[in-house]
Design an enzyme around this catalytic site. Structure first.
Site, short mmCIF file in Angstrom:
data_model
loop_
_atom_site.label_atom_id
_atom_site.label_comp_id
_atom_site.label_asym_id
_atom_site.label_seq_id
_atom_site.Cartn_x
_atom_site.Cartn_y
_atom_site.Cartn_z
N HIS A 66 0.94 2.65 -2.58
CA HIS A 66 2.22 1.97 -2.04
C HIS A 66 1.54 0.88 -1.13
O HIS A 66 0.67 0.57 -0.95
CB HIS A 66 2.87 2.84 -1.16
N LYS A 67 2.54 -0.04 -0.94
CA LYS A 67 2.42 -1.14 -0.05
C LYS A 67 3.13 -0.80 1.30
O LYS A 67 4.43 -0.59 1.21
CB LYS A 67 3.03 -2.36 -0.75
N GLU A 68 2.52 -1.15 2.25
CA GLU A 68 3.17 -0.92 3.78
C GLU A 68 3.05 -2.22 4.58
O GLU A 68 2.15 -3.16 4.30
CB GLU A 68 2.24 0.25 4.35
N LYS A 80 2.51 0.39 17.78
CA LYS A 80 2.49 -0.08 16.57
C LYS A 80 3.35 0.60 15.33
O LYS A 80 3.14 1.99 15.32
CB LYS A 80 0.89 -0.28 15.89
#
Length: 243
Positions: A66-68, A80
């Site tokens: 995935h991309k986060e 955060k």
């Protein structure tokens, strides 16, 4: 608004600033990649340098990816937030998958506003299900806090190793619990000495030796240990010892 939430808290015997240094930047991604290869195969920043807006491409050992995106980094409150923006849980019926890391500084004794050497790593996962998802409960069941429990525990070990003297180790090594010594007066002396770098020599040690009640201090620490204490007093001055 997220419909689901799971969280975990872990106390770590290091100053909050040290834990935040690891969790607030890309250092955490590199740490997990190196220390937990069975979980993360690769974590690569494809945009940004670790600040808000940074995008990390994560490849899991399971083959998923995935991309986060780092959506919030608050250095004041030590919070955060990271959201998955592509792939991963979004491909399995979720519309939101957000992870929040909070480094909570523990205070000293009751009524004492000074920070202690300890902090709490709190990890929260918030998620929501896509409206078109037919089985919301099944999609929700995919969410687990356990991977982040593993990360927090690994981070604790790492931070404790880097922290040469944790409070517990320091007390146990010198058996301060048994001798009932409050080190605050001596820490003040050490802090004063270290603050004037030109005093970091034998003369400063002599000044320490002639301080009031120095017999107690000398009976517990060797000359070498006292010099080491002075060298680390910048760190120790942030800690309140009540043996």
């Amino acid at each position: 608004m997220a419909i689901g939430k799971v969280w975990h808290e872990l106390e770590v015997e290091v100053p909050a600033s040290e834990a935040w240094e690891l969790f607030s930047t890309l250092a955490l991604a590199r740490f997990v990649e190196q220390q937990l290869p069975d979980m993360i195969e690769k974590a690569e920043a494809i945009h940004g340098d670790g600040g808000v807006g940074t995008i990390v491409h994560v490849k899991f050992a399971s083959g998923a990816e995935h991309k986060e995106k780092f959506t919030k980094i608050d250095n004041e409150t030590r919070v955060k937030e990271v959201e998955v923006i592509e792939g991963g849980f979004l491909d399995f019926g979720l519309s939101l998958y957000r992870v929040r890391f909070e480094i909570i500084e523990k205070l000293g004794a009751a009524g004492d506003s000074e920070p202690s050497c300890c902090c709490i790593i709190k990890t929260t996962v918030e998620y929501d299900v896509k409206e078109e998802t037919s089985d919301a409960s099944n999609a929700s069941s995919l969410v687990s806090i356990e991977p982040f429990v593993t990360i927090a525990e690994a981070a604790k070990i790492h931070l404790m190793k880097n922290n040469l003297y944790s409070i517990k180790q320091f007390r146990e090594h010198h058996q301060l619990m048994q001798c009932q010594i409050n080190l605050d007066p001596y820490l003040k002396i050490l802090s004063a000495l270290i603050s004037v770098s030109s005093w970091m020599n034998c003369s400063s040690l002599k000044i320490l030796f002639v301080s009031s009640d120095s017999e107690i201090l000398r009976s517990k620490f060797s000359n070498l240990e006292l010099i080491l204490l002075m060298a680390y007093s910048k760190w120790f001055s942030q800690v309140r010892y009540d043996a």
